[in-house]
Write an enzyme that holds these catalytic residues in place. Structure first.
Site, PDB file in Angstrom:
ATOM      1  N   HIS A   1      30.126  16.201  22.142  1.00  0.00           N
ATOM      2  CA  HIS A   1      29.771  14.948  22.058  1.00  0.00           C
ATOM      3  C   HIS A   1      30.647  13.758  22.118  1.00  0.00           C
ATOM      4  O   HIS A   1      30.204  12.438  22.196  1.00  0.00           O
ATOM      5  CB  HIS A   1      28.680  14.790  21.208  1.00  0.00           C
ATOM      6  CG  HIS A   1      27.559  15.845  21.398  1.00  0.00           C
ATOM      7  ND1 HIS A   1      26.868  16.048  22.337  1.00  0.00           N
ATOM      8  CD2 HIS A   1      27.185  16.593  20.458  1.00  0.00           C
ATOM      9  CE1 HIS A   1      26.089  16.870  22.058  1.00  0.00           C
ATOM     10  NE2 HIS A   1      26.302  17.420  21.182  1.00  0.00           N
TER      11      HIS A   1
ATOM     12  N   HIS B   1      25.312  17.441  14.548  1.00  0.00           N
ATOM     13  CA  HIS B   1      24.264  17.629  15.618  1.00  0.00           C
ATOM     14  C   HIS B   1      23.955  16.416  16.201  1.00  0.00           C
ATOM     15  O   HIS B   1      23.498  15.534  15.303  1.00  0.00           O
ATOM     16  CB  HIS B   1      22.892  18.531  15.225  1.00  0.00           C
ATOM     17  CG  HIS B   1      22.012  18.838  15.926  1.00  0.00           C
ATOM     18  ND1 HIS B   1      22.057  19.367  17.428  1.00  0.00           N
ATOM     19  CD2 HIS B   1      20.790  18.368  16.016  1.00  0.00           C
ATOM     20  CE1 HIS B   1      20.834  19.341  17.890  1.00  0.00           C
ATOM     21  NE2 HIS B   1      19.885  18.457  17.028  1.00  0.00           N
TER      22      HIS B   1
END
Length: 161
Positions: free
Chosen positions: A42, A156
């Site tokens: 990410h 996450h």
């Protein structure tokens, strides 16, 4: 009686299959900590094009990931979001370790357009740039393998909003 029982068994098998698929989407390669895998998926967009950037992730997972979001910010900035107030994670109401970014960041969302199960190098992605808020789940760092300067780390990307 028999058709009802048969239908129930099929529904149960479908549900278990969906749970297995969902669970497999959250598996990290063993050489990474959860924070390192978060950064790889990410933060570290290795190319400005989704198709090329996703090859890195797909090579680790040995499959074409359906979608992925790259936050165009630094790992340190996301670590700072871990200091924001805790909230219930939207994707898993039993988890209370999520944090809202508080400000929008530029990001690129990659969406699989051409799957290629036989050769993951041929997977193709469309990309959508945006400025959005995000919600991230954070945990204590892996004492053995994560850098000590960050006691709590992102693990996450729960949601972009």
């Amino acid at each position: 009686m028999v058709p009802k029982l048969f239908t129930s068994q099929i529904c149960l098998l479908l549900l278990l299959g969906l749970l297995a698929v969902e669970g497999s989407l959250h598996v990290k390669p063993p050489q990474f900590t959860w924070a390192q895998w978060f950064e790889t998926q990410h933060i570290n967009m290795t190319s400005q094009q989704c198709t090329n950037a996703m090859r890195v992730i797909n090579n680790y997972q040995r499959r074409c990931k359906n979608q992925n979001t790259f936050l165009l910010t630094t790992f340190a900035n996301v670590v700072n979001v871990c200091g924001n107030p805790n909230m219930t994670c939207p994707s898993n109401k039993t988890r209370k370790n999520c944090h809202h970014s508080g400000s929008q960041v530029p990001l690129i969302h990659c969406n699989l357009t051409t799957p290629s199960p036989q050769n993951i190098s041929n997977c193709r992605y469309a990309q959508t740039p945006a400025n959005m808020f995000y919600i991230v789940a954070c945990d204590n760092r892996d004492q053995r393998r994560d850098p000590p300067q960050y006691p709590v780390v992102p693990v996450h990307l729960d949601r972009i909003i």
